[in-house]
Design an enzyme around this catalytic site. Structure first.
Site, PDB file in Angstrom:
ATOM      1  N   ASN A  76       0.635  -1.119   0.015  1.00 11.95           N
ATOM      2  CA  ASN A  76      -0.012   0.005   0.011  1.00 11.95           C
ATOM      3  C   ASN A  76       0.991   1.259  -0.074  1.00 11.95           C
ATOM      4  OD1 ASN A  76      -2.349   1.789   0.307  1.00 11.95           O
ATOM      5  ND2 ASN A  76      -3.336   0.106   1.564  1.00 11.95           N
ATOM      6  N   HIS A 134      22.136  -1.325  16.175  1.00  9.45           N
ATOM      7  CA  HIS A 134      23.049  -0.943  16.688  1.00  9.45           C
ATOM      8  C   HIS A 134      23.594  -1.641  17.963  1.00  9.45           C
ATOM      9  CE1 HIS A 134      23.450   2.574  14.147  1.00  9.45           C
ATOM     10  NE2 HIS A 134      22.248   2.588  13.923  1.00  9.45           N
ATOM     11  N   THR A 168       9.037  -8.498  16.493  1.00 10.91           N
ATOM     12  CA  THR A 168      10.551  -8.778  16.960  1.00 10.91           C
ATOM     13  C   THR A 168      10.325 -10.263  17.022  1.00 10.91           C
ATOM     14  OG1 THR A 168      10.089  -8.903  19.224  1.00 10.91           O
ATOM     15  CG2 THR A 168      10.807  -6.635  18.445  1.00 10.91           C
ATOM     16  N   ARG A 209       2.556 -10.181  19.935  1.00 11.61           N
ATOM     17  CA  ARG A 209       2.109 -11.680  20.685  1.00 11.61           C
ATOM     18  C   ARG A 209       1.150 -12.130  19.724  1.00 11.61           C
ATOM     19  NH1 ARG A 209       6.351 -11.136  23.584  1.00 11.61           N
ATOM     20  NH2 ARG A 209       6.294 -10.209  25.495  1.00 11.61           N
TER      21      ARG A 209
END
Length: 165
Positions: free
Chosen positions: A61, A91, A141, A156
């Site tokens: 999109n 980093h 993540t 989750r």
């Protein structure tokens, strides 16, 4: 100068609403991307186009941003909502709390038949299996396994999805 050229080509021109989708795809291919689908208006690419792989039947999109310092793979028949951000740079932080200004690339892999809701953020090293739905605004993540709906910060598993027969 190189940054200015990269920004002009991969943000201003590539994401232009005046370019048809097939021209956007051609620009990506010319730059070295493996693009079997095109990108939407407002698309922004930082890093190397050679690190970007977009499968067939993918819908991106408007205003999707991809930072391809490391490889970014988007599987076939995936839909990515507006203003999704895919990041590959990280980093390191030393024991004394200082962060290293030199980025380290961590690849992002998005499977097939994935739906990513608007304004979700996909962080470095994320691996999303096939047949996953990610709620709008989620921060991804780690590893999201197949046949699930994920949401929240961090994302989750909210519920299971039936496996296709």
């Amino acid at each position: 100068m190189a940054f200015a050229l990269e920004h002009t080509v991969f943000t201003s021109i590539l994401g232009s609403p005046f370019l048809p989708r097939f021209v956007r795809r051609t620009l990506l291919l010319t730059a070295g991307a493996d693009a079997r689908s095109s990108v939407g208006t407002g698309f922004a690419l930082a890093g190397s186009a050679r690190n970007l792989s977009i499968g067939s039947g993918v819908f991106l999109n408007k205003d999707v941003s991809v930072e391809a310092i490391a490889p970014v793979t988007i599987g076939a028949n995936t839909s990515i909502g507006m203003q999704v951000l895919i990041i590959t740079s990280h980093h390191e932080i030393a024991d004394d709390g200082q962060w290293d200004p030199a980025p380290i690339g961590k690849p992002v892999t998005i499977g097939e038949r994935v739906w990513i809701g608007a304004r979700a953020t996909i962080l470095p090293g994320a691996r999303i299996d096939d047949d996953v739905i990610i709620a709008a605004g989620a921060v991804v993540t780690g590893h999201l396994t197949s046949h699930g709906i994920y949401g929240g910060v961090p994302a989750r598993r909210i519920r299971d999805l039936p496996a296709a027969v």
